[in-house]
Design a protein around this motif. Structure first.
Motif, PDB file in Angstrom:
ATOM      1  N   GLU A   1       8.004  -7.118   5.711  1.00 30.70           N
ATOM      2  CA  GLU A   1       9.139  -7.318   4.823  1.00 30.70           C
ATOM      3  C   GLU A   1      10.392  -7.578   5.642  1.00 30.70           C
ATOM      4  O   GLU A   1      10.465  -7.233   6.833  1.00 30.70           O
ATOM      5  N   ALA A   2      11.380  -8.166   4.985  1.00 26.94           N
ATOM      6  CA  ALA A   2      12.605  -8.542   5.692  1.00 26.94           C
ATOM      7  C   ALA A   2      13.634  -7.426   5.729  1.00 26.94           C
ATOM      8  O   ALA A   2      14.611  -7.515   6.467  1.00 26.94           O
ATOM      9  N   THR A   3      13.443  -6.385   4.942  1.00 22.63           N
ATOM     10  CA  THR A   3      14.386  -5.273   4.890  1.00 22.63           C
ATOM     11  C   THR A   3      13.654  -3.979   5.247  1.00 22.63           C
ATOM     12  O   THR A   3      12.414  -3.943   5.267  1.00 22.63           O
ATOM     13  N   PRO A   4      14.393  -2.898   5.492  1.00 20.26           N
ATOM     14  CA  PRO A   4      13.729  -1.630   5.815  1.00 20.26           C
ATOM     15  C   PRO A   4      13.394  -0.774   4.603  1.00 20.26           C
ATOM     16  O   PRO A   4      13.185   0.433   4.737  1.00 20.26           O
ATOM     17  N   SER A   5      13.296  -1.356   3.425  1.00 15.63           N
ATOM     18  CA  SER A   5      13.130  -0.571   2.197  1.00 15.63           C
ATOM     19  C   SER A   5      11.930   0.362   2.245  1.00 15.63           C
ATOM     20  O   SER A   5      12.022   1.546   1.900  1.00 15.63           O
ATOM     21  N   THR A   6      10.782  -0.163   2.648  1.00 19.69           N
ATOM     22  CA  THR A   6       9.562   0.648   2.624  1.00 19.69           C
ATOM     23  C   THR A   6       9.603   1.744   3.668  1.00 19.69           C
ATOM     24  O   THR A   6       9.190   2.883   3.403  1.00 19.69           O
ATOM     25  N   SER A   7      10.104   1.440   4.853  1.00 20.36           N
ATOM     26  CA  SER A   7      10.232   2.472   5.886  1.00 20.36           C
ATOM     27  C   SER A   7      11.193   3.560   5.445  1.00 20.36           C
ATOM     28  O   SER A   7      10.978   4.753   5.731  1.00 20.36           O
TER      29      SER A   7
ATOM     30  N   ASP B   1       1.807   2.492  -0.958  1.00 17.52           N
ATOM     31  CA  ASP B   1       1.426   1.494  -1.963  1.00 17.52           C
ATOM     32  C   ASP B   1       1.246   2.113  -3.349  1.00 17.52           C
ATOM     33  O   ASP B   1       0.954   1.401  -4.308  1.00 17.52           O
ATOM     34  N   ALA B   2       1.455   3.436  -3.470  1.00 21.65           N
ATOM     35  CA  ALA B   2       1.550   4.051  -4.795  1.00 21.65           C
ATOM     36  C   ALA B   2       2.788   3.558  -5.528  1.00 21.65           C
ATOM     37  O   ALA B   2       2.850   3.591  -6.767  1.00 21.65           O
ATOM     38  N   LEU B   3       3.785   3.099  -4.755  1.00 25.17           N
ATOM     39  CA  LEU B   3       5.018   2.597  -5.337  1.00 25.17           C
ATOM     40  C   LEU B   3       4.854   1.155  -5.812  1.00 25.17           C
ATOM     41  O   LEU B   3       4.085   0.379  -5.237  1.00 25.17           O
ATOM     42  N   ASP B   4       5.589   0.814  -6.847  1.00 28.44           N
ATOM     43  CA  ASP B   4       5.656  -0.576  -7.278  1.00 28.44           C
ATOM     44  C   ASP B   4       6.096  -1.438  -6.107  1.00 28.44           C
ATOM     45  O   ASP B   4       6.927  -1.039  -5.289  1.00 28.44           O
ATOM     46  N   ALA B   5       5.553  -2.630  -6.029  1.00 31.34           N
ATOM     47  CA  ALA B   5       5.889  -3.537  -4.936  1.00 31.34           C
ATOM     48  C   ALA B   5       7.372  -3.871  -4.876  1.00 31.34           C
ATOM     49  O   ALA B   5       7.884  -4.261  -3.824  1.00 31.34           O
ATOM     50  N   ALA B   6       8.088  -3.702  -5.981  1.00 28.53           N
ATOM     51  CA  ALA B   6       9.531  -3.920  -5.967  1.00 28.53           C
ATOM     52  C   ALA B   6      10.237  -2.901  -5.087  1.00 28.53           C
ATOM     53  O   ALA B   6      11.315  -3.172  -4.549  1.00 28.53           O
ATOM     54  N   TYR B   7       9.639  -1.722  -4.939  1.00 29.71           N
ATOM     55  CA  TYR B   7      10.241  -0.645  -4.142  1.00 29.71           C
ATOM     56  C   TYR B   7       9.616  -0.542  -2.751  1.00 29.71           C
ATOM     57  O   TYR B   7      10.258  -0.035  -1.830  1.00 29.71           O
ATOM     58  N   ALA B   8       8.384  -0.980  -2.610  1.00 35.27           N
ATOM     59  CA  ALA B   8       7.692  -0.886  -1.323  1.00 35.27           C
ATOM     60  C   ALA B   8       6.917  -2.172  -1.056  1.00 35.27           C
ATOM     61  O   ALA B   8       5.685  -2.193  -1.099  1.00 35.27           O
ATOM     62  N   PRO B   9       7.633  -3.258  -0.751  1.00 39.75           N
ATOM     63  CA  PRO B   9       6.933  -4.514  -0.456  1.00 39.75           C
ATOM     64  C   PRO B   9       6.305  -4.533   0.920  1.00 39.75           C
ATOM     65  O   PRO B   9       5.361  -5.303   1.152  1.00 39.75           O
TER      66      PRO B   9
ATOM     67  N   ASP C   1       0.897  13.675   5.192  1.00 39.92           N
ATOM     68  CA  ASP C   1       0.993  12.400   5.885  1.00 39.92           C
ATOM     69  C   ASP C   1       1.588  11.359   4.956  1.00 39.92           C
ATOM     70  O   ASP C   1       1.526  11.488   3.729  1.00 39.92           O
ATOM     71  N   VAL C   2       2.216  10.348   5.562  1.00 39.39           N
ATOM     72  CA  VAL C   2       2.781   9.211   4.845  1.00 39.39           C
ATOM     73  C   VAL C   2       2.232   7.968   5.528  1.00 39.39           C
ATOM     74  O   VAL C   2       2.446   7.768   6.732  1.00 39.39           O
ATOM     75  N   VAL C   3       1.524   7.134   4.765  1.00 36.38           N
ATOM     76  CA  VAL C   3       0.751   6.063   5.393  1.00 36.38           C
ATOM     77  C   VAL C   3       1.057   4.696   4.791  1.00 36.38           C
ATOM     78  O   VAL C   3       1.639   4.582   3.714  1.00 36.38           O
ATOM     79  N   GLU C   4       0.618   3.663   5.517  1.00 36.62           N
ATOM     80  CA  GLU C   4       0.575   2.267   5.087  1.00 36.62           C
ATOM     81  C   GLU C   4       1.936   1.574   5.035  1.00 36.62           C
ATOM     82  O   GLU C   4       2.040   0.459   4.495  1.00 36.62           O
ATOM     83  N   ALA C   5       2.990   2.175   5.606  1.00 36.02           N
ATOM     84  CA  ALA C   5       4.237   1.429   5.761  1.00 36.02           C
ATOM     85  C   ALA C   5       4.026   0.386   6.853  1.00 36.02           C
ATOM     86  O   ALA C   5       3.557   0.700   7.943  1.00 36.02           O
ATOM     87  N   ALA C   6       4.389  -0.847   6.560  1.00 32.09           N
ATOM     88  CA  ALA C   6       4.168  -1.960   7.494  1.00 32.09           C
ATOM     89  C   ALA C   6       5.469  -2.742   7.619  1.00 32.09           C
ATOM     90  O   ALA C   6       5.685  -3.736   6.911  1.00 32.09           O
ATOM     91  N   PRO C   7       6.365  -2.320   8.493  1.00 34.99           N
ATOM     92  CA  PRO C   7       7.714  -2.907   8.560  1.00 34.99           C
ATOM     93  C   PRO C   7       7.724  -4.404   8.824  1.00 34.99           C
ATOM     94  O   PRO C   7       8.653  -5.102   8.381  1.00 34.99           O
ATOM     95  N   SER C   8       6.739  -4.926   9.528  1.00 30.70           N
ATOM     96  CA  SER C   8       6.735  -6.351   9.868  1.00 30.70           C
ATOM     97  C   SER C   8       6.432  -7.236   8.667  1.00 30.70           C
ATOM     98  O   SER C   8       6.574  -8.463   8.751  1.00 30.70           O
TER      99      SER C   8
END
Length: 325
Positions: free
Chosen positions: A298-304, A250-258, A289-296
């Motif tokens: 968003e509709a695409t795998p962008s954040t993962s 979530d350090a990333l802009d929501a456009a890149y990590a929704p 560590d890399v945290v807080e990716a929540a694939p469910s």
């Protein structure tokens, strides 16, 4: 009868990327989080999943993070053509699987994770942990502090994550920085990078001021650039026995990590994040560590995908990628 062509280049594709069993990060071999097994395998990095998000105060779904990151990791090769760097040759990374989560019980889950991450460290391998919410940093820094006298911490995040507690609960994803201090991390060797002024409570800012924790604001990165931010973070956190890097997507802009628990408007770009991770990891890490990716969510795998890319960049630059450039 057709015959498959000889495989001379282990970094070259031979079939569909999405074919075959989905099990490990980048299809690395599985080795249990056991120090003797890891030593026997010659592993110098161990992927470890901690699919736990029961402490989240916002949207849930980060418990799917390790699975989601692994599923899309087949897109990545272990070889960087621009850097002429082979991650397998450098680190021989393995996948240590996931923590055996105790449902709805942070204390017992973290005790198990702390033991597993400790085993990776005891094998002289770099622990690379996938969350889960940001509380999963707590067992990681505890395991590290048991083995390292004076570690530093760099946290890349939109949030300070320095809450003393949340409603009386200390094992919360708002508390990894304060729990690191409790574990024995010197606050003078903690740098929080990419923080937004609009997304943090007064209590957490007061904690940072009272303990002398360095905050590198998002606006400072806009003004001075990512190289300055990475160098400043390394200067602060690297003054002791090495650096633990914690990266919240979530350090990333929501456009890149929704696909995260708390999407952040106005955050880092993907390229800025990669530049910071490369700069902080250059010279070596104690863990990441890399945290807080929540694939469910968003509709695409962008954040993962960016979560996996961050982990690969951290491992590669930890191992010396780009040293000659």
């Amino acid at each position: 009868m057709s015959v498959a062509p000889p495989q001379n280049d282990p970094t070259m594709w031979t079939s569909l990327l999405h074919a075959g069993l989905v099990s490990s990060f980048m299809r690395l071999p599985y080795v249990a989080p056991d120090s003797q097994a890891l030593l026997a395998a010659g592993a110098r990095a161990g992927i470890y999943g901690l699919p736990f998000d029961a402490t989240n105060v916002s949207r849930t779904g980060a418990n799917y993070g390790p699975r989601g990151i692994r599923e899309v990791s087949c897109q990545f090769l272990p070889y960087n053509a621009m850097l002429d760097f082979d991650l397998i040759a450098a680190l021989n990374p393995v996948d240590c699987g996931d923590c055996d989560v105790v449902l709805a019980n942070a204390e017992k889950t973290f005790a198990r994770a702390q033991a597993d991450i400790g085993a990776i460290l005891d094998a002289n391998a770099l622990p690379v942990t996938f969350g889960g919410d940001h509380s999963i940093t707590i067992p990681a820094v505890r395991a590290l502090r048991e083995r390292v006298a004076d570690p530093g911490l760099v946290l890349v995040d939109m949030h300070l994550d320095s809450a003393p507690d949340v409603g009386g609960e200390e094992l919360n994803h708002c508390c990894p920085v304060s729990r690191a201090v409790d574990a024995g991390f010197d606050p003078a060797k903690i740098a929080l990078v990419g923080i937004s002024g609009w997304m943090n409570p007064r209590t957490e800012m007061d904690y940072c001021r009272e303990h002398g924790i360095t905050v590198i604001w998002l606006e400072e990165i806009w003004e001075r650039g990512t190289a300055w931010a990475a160098d400043r973070a390394r200067e602060i956190a690297g003054a002791g026995d090495g650096i633990y890097l914690s990266f919240d997507v979530d350090a990333l802009d929501a456009a890149y990590a929704p696909g995260t628990c708390c999407p952040s408007p106005g955050g880092l770009t993907s390229r800025e994040a990669i530049e910071i991770v490369r700069g902080v990891s250059r010279g070596g890490l104690l863990g990441v560590d890399v945290v807080e990716a929540a694939p469910s969510l968003e509709a695409t795998p962008s954040t993962s995908l960016i979560a996996g890319r961050v982990a690969i960049e951290a491992m590669a630059f930890h191992a010396g990628a780009g040293a000659a450039r």
